[in-house]
Write an enzyme that holds these catalytic residues in place. Structure first.
Site, PDB file in Angstrom:
ATOM      1  N   ASP A 181       3.692 -28.089  -0.088  1.00  0.00           N
ATOM      2  CA  ASP A 181       2.917 -27.933   1.378  1.00  0.00           C
ATOM      3  C   ASP A 181       2.820 -26.494   1.342  1.00  0.00           C
ATOM      4  OD1 ASP A 181       5.973 -27.486   2.073  1.00  0.00           O
ATOM      5  OD2 ASP A 181       5.215 -27.362   3.927  1.00  0.00           O
ATOM      6  N   GLU A 199       8.113 -28.095   4.257  1.00  0.00           N
ATOM      7  CA  GLU A 199       8.984 -26.687   4.345  1.00  0.00           C
ATOM      8  C   GLU A 199       8.153 -25.680   5.280  1.00  0.00           C
ATOM      9  OE1 GLU A 199       9.946 -22.666   3.212  1.00  0.00           O
ATOM     10  OE2 GLU A 199       8.172 -23.550   3.216  1.00  0.00           O
TER      11      GLU A 199
END
Length: 259
Positions: free
Chosen positions: A105, A173
């Site tokens: 991500d 994250e």
């Protein structure tokens, strides 16, 4: 050229370096293409579009699909935990695991790019694009390192590892690390784990994120010095653009040169 030979011990440093050099010579363009494949996906969190199998939104879901397909094509055993997290295993002699965790991500691209953020651009020996450093590029390189060892095993140049090597693909994250919380609630921790995040090996672990909200006393607008202050697209990224509106009398401002 390295000659095939059945090994019962770990390869020497010299042999390993030869195999690494040969792998990079033969697969460098594949590595760059794989990084580009992930960078082209705007995989930032979008909870407003979250759905079953895509708990963090469509971007992280699409990136996880691409990463798992990449690992599957390399011959690893892959698993998808309902879009919360995924992993790929290089099966070893035991079920005990050595872990690698990388996240795919990203934060939103934001303004100020001189190149298309969602594709890899090569310039002066660098790869440019959102996530090339944090953390799609390092994740792809680490996955190819696993592929190198898998190929060496098949060629009889390296033994089966004593532990299973598991690559965990994180997809949350940049915000709350809910992917890690989900993984730990459903799987045992690896015996050892590191993350090739950003400038590895300088960065080799995750420290988490602290969010805070600062407020002041309620000051009437006409008494405020700072009228407004805004900037950035994510709390954990340096703003590409920021601005402040400040109240000040003209006579109080320092004279500009030449006026």
């Amino acid at each position: 050229m390295v000659e095939n030979a059945a090994l019962t011990a770990m390869p020497s440093d010299e042999l390993l370096e030869q195999c690494i050099d040969r792998y990079l010579d033969e697969h460098w363009e594949d590595i760059v293409a794989d990084i580009d494949r992930l960078v082209r996906i705007p995989s930032f969190e979008d909870l407003g579009a979250a759905a079953e199998g895509a708990p963090y939104g469509p971007g992280p879901r699409k990136a996880l699909n691409a990463a798992l397909a990449m690992a599957n094509d390399m011959g690893f055993e892959v698993h998808d935990d309902a879009g919360h997290v995924g992993y790929a295993d290089l099966v070893g002699a035991s079920e005990e695991q050595l872990g690698i965790i990388g996240h795919i991500d990203v934060v939103p691209a934001g303004p100020g790019w001189h190149f298309e953020p969602y594709q890899v651009t090569r310039k002066d020996g660098y790869l440019l694009g959102r996530g090339v450093i944090d953390d799609k590029g390092p994740s792809v390189v680490a996955l190819h390192a696993m592929d190198l060892w898998r190929r060496m095993q098949l060629d009889g140049l390296a033994p089966q590892l004593p532990y299973t090597l598991r690559f965990i693909f994180g997809v949350n994250e940049e915000t709350r690390m809910d992917d890690v919380h989900y993984y730990r609630a459903h799987h045992a921790d690896p015996a050892f784990l590191f993350t090739p995040d950003a400038e590895f090996p300088v960065c080799y672990g995750e420290k988490g994120i602290y969010h805070s909200l600062m407020t002041s006393a309620d000051v009437p607008v006409e008494q405020r010095t700072v009228i407004s202050l805004e900037g950035g697209t994510a709390v954990n990224a340096v703003p590409g653009h920021a601005q402040a509106v400040v109240r000040a009398g003209v006579c109080e401002l320092p004279a500009a040169q030449g006026i």
